[in-house]
Design a protein around this motif. Sequence first.
Motif, PDB file in Angstrom:
ATOM      1  N   VAL A 277       0.834  -1.197   0.000  1.00 29.29           N
ATOM      2  CA  VAL A 277       0.000   0.000   0.000  1.00 29.29           C
ATOM      3  C   VAL A 277       0.874   1.254   0.000  1.00 29.29           C
ATOM      4  O   VAL A 277       1.884   1.323   0.697  1.00 29.29           O
ATOM      5  CB  VAL A 277      -0.929  -0.017   1.233  1.00 29.29           C
ATOM      6  N   LEU A 278       0.442   2.244  -0.758  1.00 28.99           N
ATOM      7  CA  LEU A 278       1.168   3.505  -0.831  1.00 28.99           C
ATOM      8  C   LEU A 278       0.913   4.365   0.394  1.00 28.99           C
ATOM      9  O   LEU A 278      -0.210   4.441   0.893  1.00 28.99           O
ATOM     10  CB  LEU A 278       0.743   4.283  -2.079  1.00 28.99           C
ATOM     11  N   ALA A 279       1.962   5.034   0.854  1.00 29.18           N
ATOM     12  CA  ALA A 279       1.851   5.963   1.971  1.00 29.18           C
ATOM     13  C   ALA A 279       1.773   7.405   1.465  1.00 29.18           C
ATOM     14  O   ALA A 279       1.498   8.313   2.232  1.00 29.18           O
ATOM     15  CB  ALA A 279       3.045   5.810   2.906  1.00 29.18           C
ATOM     16  N   ALA A 280       2.037   7.609   0.172  1.00 27.95           N
ATOM     17  CA  ALA A 280       2.022   8.942  -0.423  1.00 27.95           C
ATOM     18  C   ALA A 280       1.432   8.857  -1.827  1.00 27.95           C
ATOM     19  O   ALA A 280       1.404   7.790  -2.435  1.00 27.95           O
ATOM     20  CB  ALA A 280       3.445   9.488  -0.485  1.00 27.95           C
ATOM     21  N   THR A 281       0.983   9.993  -2.323  1.00 27.07           N
ATOM     22  CA  THR A 281       0.495  10.056  -3.699  1.00 27.07           C
ATOM     23  C   THR A 281       1.696  10.066  -4.637  1.00 27.07           C
ATOM     24  O   THR A 281       2.670  10.765  -4.399  1.00 27.07           O
ATOM     25  CB  THR A 281      -0.345  11.328  -3.903  1.00 27.07           C
ATOM     26  N   VAL A 282       1.640   9.262  -5.700  1.00 24.19           N
ATOM     27  CA  VAL A 282       2.740   9.175  -6.652  1.00 24.19           C
ATOM     28  C   VAL A 282       2.220   9.349  -8.077  1.00 24.19           C
ATOM     29  O   VAL A 282       1.053   9.093  -8.358  1.00 24.19           O
ATOM     30  CB  VAL A 282       3.495   7.829  -6.536  1.00 24.19           C
ATOM     31  N   HIS A 283       3.127   9.766  -8.956  1.00 22.99           N
ATOM     32  CA  HIS A 283       2.836   9.921 -10.382  1.00 22.99           C
ATOM     33  C   HIS A 283       3.711   8.932 -11.131  1.00 22.99           C
ATOM     34  O   HIS A 283       4.934   8.958 -10.988  1.00 22.99           O
ATOM     35  CB  HIS A 283       3.141  11.347 -10.839  1.00 22.99           C
ATOM     36  N   VAL A 284       3.095   8.047 -11.915  1.00 19.92           N
ATOM     37  CA  VAL A 284       3.814   7.042 -12.691  1.00 19.92           C
ATOM     38  C   VAL A 284       3.224   6.968 -14.090  1.00 19.92           C
ATOM     39  O   VAL A 284       2.211   7.605 -14.376  1.00 19.92           O
ATOM     40  CB  VAL A 284       3.742   5.636 -12.014  1.00 19.92           C
ATOM     41  N   LEU A 285       3.853   6.183 -14.957  1.00 23.43           N
ATOM     42  CA  LEU A 285       3.310   5.941 -16.289  1.00 23.43           C
ATOM     43  C   LEU A 285       2.670   4.569 -16.352  1.00 23.43           C
ATOM     44  O   LEU A 285       3.233   3.594 -15.825  1.00 23.43           O
ATOM     45  CB  LEU A 285       4.405   6.020 -17.350  1.00 23.43           C
ATOM     46  N   ASP A 286       1.501   4.483 -16.974  1.00 23.62           N
ATOM     47  CA  ASP A 286       0.870   3.194 -17.206  1.00 23.62           C
ATOM     48  C   ASP A 286       1.819   2.380 -18.084  1.00 23.62           C
ATOM     49  O   ASP A 286       2.240   2.850 -19.141  1.00 23.62           O
ATOM     50  CB  ASP A 286      -0.475   3.394 -17.909  1.00 23.62           C
TER      51      ASP A 286
ATOM     52  N   ARG B 249       1.210   3.855 -21.597  1.00 25.02           N
ATOM     53  CA  ARG B 249       2.195   4.937 -21.482  1.00 25.02           C
ATOM     54  C   ARG B 249       1.532   6.298 -21.255  1.00 25.02           C
ATOM     55  O   ARG B 249       1.959   7.313 -21.797  1.00 25.02           O
ATOM     56  CB  ARG B 249       3.123   4.986 -22.697  1.00 25.02           C
ATOM     57  N   VAL B 250       0.473   6.306 -20.448  1.00 27.74           N
ATOM     58  CA  VAL B 250      -0.181   7.551 -20.056  1.00 27.74           C
ATOM     59  C   VAL B 250       0.085   7.784 -18.577  1.00 27.74           C
ATOM     60  O   VAL B 250       0.253   6.837 -17.803  1.00 27.74           O
ATOM     61  CB  VAL B 250      -1.709   7.511 -20.334  1.00 27.74           C
ATOM     62  N   PRO B 251       0.129   9.038 -18.145  1.00 28.62           N
ATOM     63  CA  PRO B 251       0.385   9.330 -16.735  1.00 28.62           C
ATOM     64  C   PRO B 251      -0.744   8.820 -15.836  1.00 28.62           C
ATOM     65  O   PRO B 251      -1.921   8.923 -16.168  1.00 28.62           O
ATOM     66  CB  PRO B 251       0.460  10.852 -16.681  1.00 28.62           C
ATOM     67  N   LEU B 252      -0.357   8.265 -14.695  1.00 25.88           N
ATOM     68  CA  LEU B 252      -1.304   7.820 -13.671  1.00 25.88           C
ATOM     69  C   LEU B 252      -0.977   8.534 -12.367  1.00 25.88           C
ATOM     70  O   LEU B 252       0.192   8.746 -12.056  1.00 25.88           O
ATOM     71  CB  LEU B 252      -1.181   6.320 -13.423  1.00 25.88           C
ATOM     72  N   VAL B 253      -1.997   8.880 -11.610  1.00 27.89           N
ATOM     73  CA  VAL B 253      -1.816   9.427 -10.276  1.00 27.89           C
ATOM     74  C   VAL B 253      -2.414   8.419  -9.315  1.00 27.89           C
ATOM     75  O   VAL B 253      -3.606   8.138  -9.357  1.00 27.89           O
ATOM     76  CB  VAL B 253      -2.503  10.804 -10.123  1.00 27.89           C
ATOM     77  N   LEU B 254      -1.563   7.843  -8.472  1.00 24.53           N
ATOM     78  CA  LEU B 254      -2.008   6.872  -7.476  1.00 24.53           C
ATOM     79  C   LEU B 254      -1.959   7.544  -6.117  1.00 24.53           C
ATOM     80  O   LEU B 254      -0.907   8.025  -5.691  1.00 24.53           O
ATOM     81  CB  LEU B 254      -1.101   5.637  -7.499  1.00 24.53           C
ATOM     82  N   GLU B 255      -3.082   7.579  -5.433  1.00 24.11           N
ATOM     83  CA  GLU B 255      -3.176   8.285  -4.162  1.00 24.11           C
ATOM     84  C   GLU B 255      -2.745   7.408  -2.997  1.00 24.11           C
ATOM     85  O   GLU B 255      -2.764   6.175  -3.080  1.00 24.11           O
ATOM     86  CB  GLU B 255      -4.597   8.774  -3.949  1.00 24.11           C
ATOM     87  N   ALA B 256      -2.372   8.056  -1.910  1.00 19.64           N
ATOM     88  CA  ALA B 256      -2.000   7.352  -0.681  1.00 19.64           C
ATOM     89  C   ALA B 256      -3.146   6.427  -0.280  1.00 19.64           C
ATOM     90  O   ALA B 256      -4.319   6.775  -0.404  1.00 19.64           O
ATOM     91  CB  ALA B 256      -1.722   8.350   0.430  1.00 19.64           C
ATOM     92  N   GLY B 257      -2.799   5.215   0.145  1.00 17.15           N
ATOM     93  CA  GLY B 257      -3.794   4.223   0.521  1.00 17.15           C
ATOM     94  C   GLY B 257      -4.112   3.251  -0.595  1.00 17.15           C
ATOM     95  O   GLY B 257      -4.821   2.274  -0.387  1.00 17.15           O
TER      96      GLY B 257
END
Length: 69
Positions: free
Chosen positions: A10-19, A23-31
């Motif tokens: 589980v993420l503890a912070a919001t992160v920005h990655v590429l699918d 190959r599109v940007p994704l924003v995955l939120e904390a939790g």
Amino acid sequence: MSASPPAGVVLAATVHVLDPVERVPLVLEAGTKVTDPAIAEQITNPRCWQPEPTPGSGRTSARKPKAAQ
């Protein structure tokens, strides 16, 4: 380069990655639980991950505190 945590943590912070596929940007939120290893390996900062629970965590001590005299 550090090893990424295993998928399914589980993420503890919001992160920005590429699918990894589109190959599109994704924003995955904390939790968010990350189950895709291709996404998990993009998140290299260890502070972005919640620590894994250790066995026995969440339990309280069976001993009672001493009474004040």
